[in-house]
Design a protein around this motif. Sequence first.
Motif, short mmCIF file in Angstrom:
data_model
loop_
_atom_site.label_atom_id
_atom_site.label_comp_id
_atom_site.label_asym_id
_atom_site.label_seq_id
_atom_site.Cartn_x
_atom_site.Cartn_y
_atom_site.Cartn_z
N ILE A 193 9.10 -0.19 12.27
CA ILE A 193 8.85 1.14 11.69
C ILE A 193 9.69 1.70 10.65
O ILE A 193 9.34 2.17 9.67
CB ILE A 193 8.56 1.79 12.76
CG1 ILE A 193 7.58 1.74 13.60
CG2 ILE A 193 8.21 3.51 12.46
CD1 ILE A 193 7.28 2.54 14.90
N ALA A 194 10.96 1.48 10.83
CA ALA A 194 12.12 1.97 9.91
C ALA A 194 12.04 1.06 8.72
O ALA A 194 12.05 1.77 7.62
CB ALA A 194 13.38 2.00 10.72
N ALA A 195 12.00 -0.03 8.83
CA ALA A 195 11.94 -0.82 7.56
C ALA A 195 10.65 -0.68 6.89
O ALA A 195 10.76 -0.52 5.47
CB ALA A 195 12.10 -2.37 7.98
N SER A 196 9.57 -0.58 7.40
CA SER A 196 8.45 -0.23 6.72
C SER A 196 8.52 1.19 5.96
O SER A 196 7.88 1.45 4.89
CB SER A 196 7.22 -0.43 7.27
OG SER A 196 6.87 0.57 8.50
N GLY A 197 8.96 1.76 6.80
CA GLY A 197 9.17 3.20 6.24
C GLY A 197 9.95 3.37 4.99
O GLY A 197 9.95 4.17 3.90
N GLU A 198 11.00 2.50 4.84
CA GLU A 198 11.95 2.29 3.73
C GLU A 198 11.30 1.95 2.67
O GLU A 198 11.52 2.28 1.49
CB GLU A 198 13.19 1.72 4.14
CG GLU A 198 14.31 2.07 5.11
CD GLU A 198 15.02 3.21 4.50
OE1 GLU A 198 15.63 3.03 3.24
OE2 GLU A 198 15.36 4.36 5.03
N ASN A 199 10.56 0.81 3.01
CA ASN A 199 9.80 0.10 1.84
C ASN A 199 8.65 1.21 1.13
O ASN A 199 8.78 1.21 0.10
CB ASN A 199 9.11 -1.02 2.34
CG ASN A 199 10.00 -2.24 2.53
OD1 ASN A 199 11.14 -2.30 2.06
ND2 ASN A 199 9.56 -3.12 3.55
N ALA A 200 8.07 1.91 2.07
CA ALA A 200 6.85 2.71 1.58
C ALA A 200 7.73 4.06 0.93
O ALA A 200 7.18 4.31 -0.23
CB ALA A 200 6.11 3.19 2.88
N ALA A 201 8.88 4.38 1.44
CA ALA A 201 9.49 5.38 0.91
C ALA A 201 10.00 4.96 -0.70
O ALA A 201 10.01 5.92 -1.57
CB ALA A 201 10.62 6.02 1.55
N GLU A 202 10.67 3.88 -0.78
CA GLU A 202 10.81 3.23 -2.10
C GLU A 202 9.71 3.18 -3.14
O GLU A 202 10.00 3.54 -4.41
CB GLU A 202 11.44 1.88 -2.10
CG GLU A 202 11.95 1.46 -3.41
CD GLU A 202 12.79 -0.01 -3.24
OE1 GLU A 202 13.41 -0.39 -4.00
OE2 GLU A 202 12.84 -0.40 -2.05
N VAL A 203 8.67 2.79 -2.57
CA VAL A 203 7.34 2.77 -3.50
C VAL A 203 7.16 4.47 -4.13
O VAL A 203 7.16 4.60 -5.43
CB VAL A 203 6.13 2.44 -2.99
CG1 VAL A 203 4.96 2.53 -3.70
CG2 VAL A 203 6.42 0.99 -2.47
N ARG A 204 7.16 5.53 -3.30
CA ARG A 204 6.98 6.78 -3.64
C ARG A 204 8.10 7.09 -4.52
O ARG A 204 7.75 7.75 -5.61
CB ARG A 204 6.92 7.77 -2.41
CG ARG A 204 5.53 7.42 -1.54
CD ARG A 204 4.47 8.24 -2.19
NE ARG A 204 3.35 8.08 -1.29
CZ ARG A 204 2.29 8.61 -1.44
NH1 ARG A 204 2.04 9.14 -2.44
NH2 ARG A 204 1.27 8.77 -0.49
N TYR A 205 9.32 6.87 -4.10
CA TYR A 205 10.29 7.12 -4.92
C TYR A 205 10.24 6.63 -6.33
O TYR A 205 10.43 7.45 -7.40
CB TYR A 205 11.67 6.61 -4.64
CG TYR A 205 12.94 7.09 -5.02
CD1 TYR A 205 13.74 7.95 -4.72
CD2 TYR A 205 13.59 6.13 -6.15
CE1 TYR A 205 14.86 8.41 -5.29
CE2 TYR A 205 14.54 6.27 -6.60
CZ TYR A 205 15.53 7.49 -6.46
OH TYR A 205 16.64 7.68 -7.06
#
Length: 381
Positions: A119-131
């Motif tokens: 969950i943490a890793a996918s959250g980081e990946n998802a946040a990077e896309v938004r960023y």
Amino acid sequence: MLKFLRYLSVCLPAVILFACKSGEKLYNQGRYYDAVESFVKKLQRRPQDETSLRLLPLAYQAAMEHYEGRAKQSLASNNPLKWEEVKNEYRAMQSLYNVIRSAPAANAVVKPKDYSSAIAASGENAAEVRYNRGIELMEQRTKQAAREAYEEFAAALRLSPDFRDAASLRDQAFQLGLVHVVVSEIDVRSPYFQFSADQFRDALVRNLEDRRINTFVRFYDERRVRGEKDFHPDQYMEMRFMDFIVGQTYVDRSQREVSRVIQVKGNKADSTGKFPMVDITVKATIFVTRKTVQSTGALDYRIIDVTNERILRQDRVPGSFTWQNQFGTFRGDERALSDEDKRLIQGRDLVPPPPQDLFLELTRPIYDRMARDLQSFYSRY
């Protein structure tokens, strides 16, 4: 009490049996997530329940295959926001992990997988896309793009709190996306009413700010920002009162006749020696004085784009206020008066309010209408 205990002894096994069948029914319907929750709840009450112990591992395995399959489908898609979908699938699986861990009997037959790291890793990946989407929008250097960038950075922070410098960039995007609207001093033909006009403008600015009709629109009183070198408004709102008239006091006098039938004790005694009640008609004349002051006016306003001086909106908002006072006197028999007549007789001859007060009352309906208009305009802006 004894009856209640007997009732409970009959119904409780039925409820437990229904719960068991309910979990099994959910499993047979392919609702594996719900079935896992049902079986775990059953095992919390009855740790040795055979049906739950037998079907729980199967339901959990089926649920995991379902959610992991959806996660793989999302990863293989072209959706730029696929990591958010993946995170949602992992969170569903983690929820089942927590459910099973809450019951020792369930945990004994199923070893649930911990998805917290995923969950943490996918959250980081998802946040990077938004960023990255936010960065691209900021490079467009327009207010609309800045507003969209603000949403992207905010989404990144929801997915992964403290992600890089997303918080700082979100605040920058917010400031760049703001539309600064300066509300001018109101032009009134007579300085006699300027103070009341200023009150109108102050109330309007406060109201628009308090309503927060648009996250990216800010209103400013011209007097408070005048002379600030670093302040650059985007829009300018001009207001002018037109056709404002405080009418003369009109006095209207009228009279009307009133009468009532009442009962009074008669003058002649009957055969028993009593004086019976008799009907009589009483009359009076009411003299009414009505004073009226009619005030009318209209407020013209327009919103101008400071950059190109284009008029974005303009309108005329009419308003009116009627002050009225009436009182009366009467001649004749007071018993002919109704309760409403008596209240009229008790009225007093009042002096009309000063013009400034009439002006202020006139602005109330204008203020309400204009506030609604501006809220509608800027809510879509």
